[in-house]
Design a protein around this motif. Sequence first.
Motif, PDB file in Angstrom:
ATOM      1  N   GLN A  30       1.084  -1.396  -0.023  1.00  0.00           N
ATOM      2  CA  GLN A  30      -0.832  -0.025   0.328  1.00  0.00           C
ATOM      3  C   GLN A  30       0.735   0.997  -0.408  1.00  0.00           C
ATOM      4  O   GLN A  30       0.665   2.403  -0.588  1.00  0.00           O
ATOM      5  CB  GLN A  30      -1.323   0.040   1.412  1.00  0.00           C
ATOM      6  CG  GLN A  30      -2.298   1.198   0.970  1.00  0.00           C
ATOM      7  CD  GLN A  30      -2.836   1.059   2.152  1.00  0.00           C
ATOM      8  OE1 GLN A  30      -2.061   0.931   3.643  1.00  0.00           O
ATOM      9  NE2 GLN A  30      -3.336   1.754   2.039  1.00  0.00           N
ATOM     10  N   TRP A  31       1.816   1.315   0.927  1.00  0.00           N
ATOM     11  CA  TRP A  31       2.426   1.971   0.751  1.00  0.00           C
ATOM     12  C   TRP A  31       3.521   2.751  -0.864  1.00  0.00           C
ATOM     13  O   TRP A  31       3.481   3.755  -0.644  1.00  0.00           O
ATOM     14  CB  TRP A  31       3.844   2.264   1.814  1.00  0.00           C
ATOM     15  CG  TRP A  31       4.612   3.326   1.843  1.00  0.00           C
ATOM     16  CD1 TRP A  31       4.711   3.952   3.045  1.00  0.00           C
ATOM     17  CD2 TRP A  31       6.081   4.218   1.472  1.00  0.00           C
ATOM     18  NE1 TRP A  31       5.751   5.697   3.330  1.00  0.00           N
ATOM     19  CE2 TRP A  31       6.297   5.321   1.938  1.00  0.00           C
ATOM     20  CE3 TRP A  31       6.438   3.108   0.300  1.00  0.00           C
ATOM     21  CZ2 TRP A  31       7.200   5.690   1.855  1.00  0.00           C
ATOM     22  CZ3 TRP A  31       7.358   4.040   0.192  1.00  0.00           C
ATOM     23  CH2 TRP A  31       7.910   5.324   0.743  1.00  0.00           C
ATOM     24  N   LEU A  32       4.370   1.514  -0.953  1.00  0.00           N
ATOM     25  CA  LEU A  32       4.480   1.282  -2.218  1.00  0.00           C
ATOM     26  C   LEU A  32       3.946   2.408  -3.516  1.00  0.00           C
ATOM     27  O   LEU A  32       4.072   2.907  -3.620  1.00  0.00           O
ATOM     28  CB  LEU A  32       5.005   0.582  -3.183  1.00  0.00           C
ATOM     29  CG  LEU A  32       6.402  -0.289  -2.255  1.00  0.00           C
ATOM     30  CD1 LEU A  32       6.914  -1.485  -2.696  1.00  0.00           C
ATOM     31  CD2 LEU A  32       7.660   0.886  -2.468  1.00  0.00           C
ATOM     32  N   GLN A  33       2.680   2.140  -3.770  1.00  0.00           N
ATOM     33  CA  GLN A  33       1.427   2.284  -4.576  1.00  0.00           C
ATOM     34  C   GLN A  33       0.617   3.583  -3.503  1.00  0.00           C
ATOM     35  O   GLN A  33       1.169   4.548  -5.248  1.00  0.00           O
ATOM     36  CB  GLN A  33       0.125   1.315  -4.014  1.00  0.00           C
ATOM     37  CG  GLN A  33       0.157  -0.084  -4.768  1.00  0.00           C
ATOM     38  CD  GLN A  33      -0.785  -0.765  -4.828  1.00  0.00           C
ATOM     39  OE1 GLN A  33      -1.602  -0.589  -3.284  1.00  0.00           O
ATOM     40  NE2 GLN A  33      -1.035  -1.678  -5.039  1.00  0.00           N
ATOM     41  N   GLN A  34       1.082   3.833  -2.735  1.00  0.00           N
ATOM     42  CA  GLN A  34       0.531   5.834  -2.700  1.00  0.00           C
ATOM     43  C   GLN A  34       2.053   6.345  -2.987  1.00  0.00           C
ATOM     44  O   GLN A  34       1.164   7.402  -3.492  1.00  0.00           O
ATOM     45  CB  GLN A  34       0.834   6.043  -1.191  1.00  0.00           C
ATOM     46  CG  GLN A  34      -1.082   5.366  -0.813  1.00  0.00           C
ATOM     47  CD  GLN A  34      -0.964   5.209   1.294  1.00  0.00           C
ATOM     48  OE1 GLN A  34       0.390   5.280   1.964  1.00  0.00           O
ATOM     49  NE2 GLN A  34      -2.404   4.610   1.209  1.00  0.00           N
ATOM     50  N   HIS A  35       2.856   6.531  -2.911  1.00  0.00           N
ATOM     51  CA  HIS A  35       3.950   7.051  -3.617  1.00  0.00           C
ATOM     52  C   HIS A  35       4.356   6.406  -4.630  1.00  0.00           C
ATOM     53  O   HIS A  35       5.255   7.099  -5.081  1.00  0.00           O
ATOM     54  CB  HIS A  35       5.276   6.812  -2.706  1.00  0.00           C
ATOM     55  CG  HIS A  35       4.456   7.017  -1.826  1.00  0.00           C
ATOM     56  ND1 HIS A  35       4.776   5.977  -0.239  1.00  0.00           N
ATOM     57  CD2 HIS A  35       5.540   8.429  -0.548  1.00  0.00           C
ATOM     58  CE1 HIS A  35       3.825   6.956   0.872  1.00  0.00           C
ATOM     59  NE2 HIS A  35       4.559   8.090   0.659  1.00  0.00           N
ATOM     60  N   GLN A  36       3.596   5.582  -5.636  1.00  0.00           N
ATOM     61  CA  GLN A  36       3.476   5.712  -7.051  1.00  0.00           C
ATOM     62  C   GLN A  36       4.669   5.511  -7.544  1.00  0.00           C
ATOM     63  O   GLN A  36       5.065   5.662  -8.694  1.00  0.00           O
ATOM     64  CB  GLN A  36       3.188   6.629  -7.278  1.00  0.00           C
ATOM     65  CG  GLN A  36       1.741   7.643  -7.723  1.00  0.00           C
ATOM     66  CD  GLN A  36       1.299   8.908  -8.402  1.00  0.00           C
ATOM     67  OE1 GLN A  36       2.143   9.188  -8.977  1.00  0.00           O
ATOM     68  NE2 GLN A  36       0.362   9.171  -7.972  1.00  0.00           N
ATOM     69  N   ILE A  37       5.362   4.225  -6.468  1.00  0.00           N
ATOM     70  CA  ILE A  37       5.813   3.632  -7.323  1.00  0.00           C
ATOM     71  C   ILE A  37       6.009   1.944  -7.517  1.00  0.00           C
ATOM     72  O   ILE A  37       5.226   1.283  -7.344  1.00  0.00           O
ATOM     73  CB  ILE A  37       7.355   3.161  -5.723  1.00  0.00           C
ATOM     74  CG1 ILE A  37       7.385   4.267  -5.603  1.00  0.00           C
ATOM     75  CG2 ILE A  37       8.668   2.368  -5.633  1.00  0.00           C
ATOM     76  CD1 ILE A  37       8.295   4.644  -4.049  1.00  0.00           C
ATOM     77  N   ARG A  38       6.848   1.887  -9.141  1.00  0.00           N
ATOM     78  CA  ARG A  38       6.415   0.594  -9.542  1.00  0.00           C
ATOM     79  C   ARG A  38       6.807   0.072  -9.253  1.00  0.00           C
ATOM     80  O   ARG A  38       8.375  -0.178  -9.235  1.00  0.00           O
ATOM     81  CB  ARG A  38       6.383   0.786 -11.156  1.00  0.00           C
ATOM     82  CG  ARG A  38       5.630   1.776 -12.003  1.00  0.00           C
ATOM     83  CD  ARG A  38       5.587   1.895 -13.141  1.00  0.00           C
ATOM     84  NE  ARG A  38       5.693   0.764 -13.721  1.00  0.00           N
ATOM     85  CZ  ARG A  38       5.585   0.830 -15.292  1.00  0.00           C
ATOM     86  NH1 ARG A  38       6.158   1.803 -15.631  1.00  0.00           N
ATOM     87  NH2 ARG A  38       5.510  -0.842 -15.323  1.00  0.00           N
TER      88      ARG A  38
END
Length: 85
Positions: free
Chosen positions: A24-32
């Motif tokens: 979820q953290w990666l998705q929120q920071h738009q990290i693929r």
Amino acid sequence: MKTKQPRITLYSTSSCTHCRQLKQWLQQHQIRFMEMDVQRNAHALKDFQRHGGRGVPLLLVGERKIQGFNPKQLPSQLRKAGVSI
């Protein structure tokens, strides 16, 4: 000119709370990233073990390993690995 981001792989399991939080953290920071479930995928498990994985979540950023999920340390760890945040 934008620099190329390193490949990011998240080794996880569906039952892992920290894995879900990291995803979820990666998705929120738009990290693929690519997610590999080590419980459901034998190839993912072998790859996880080859990289010295001892527990999930394991984030592989290029050749750098980030074990666990610590949202306070994660931004600096990712920057050191070459990820723009």
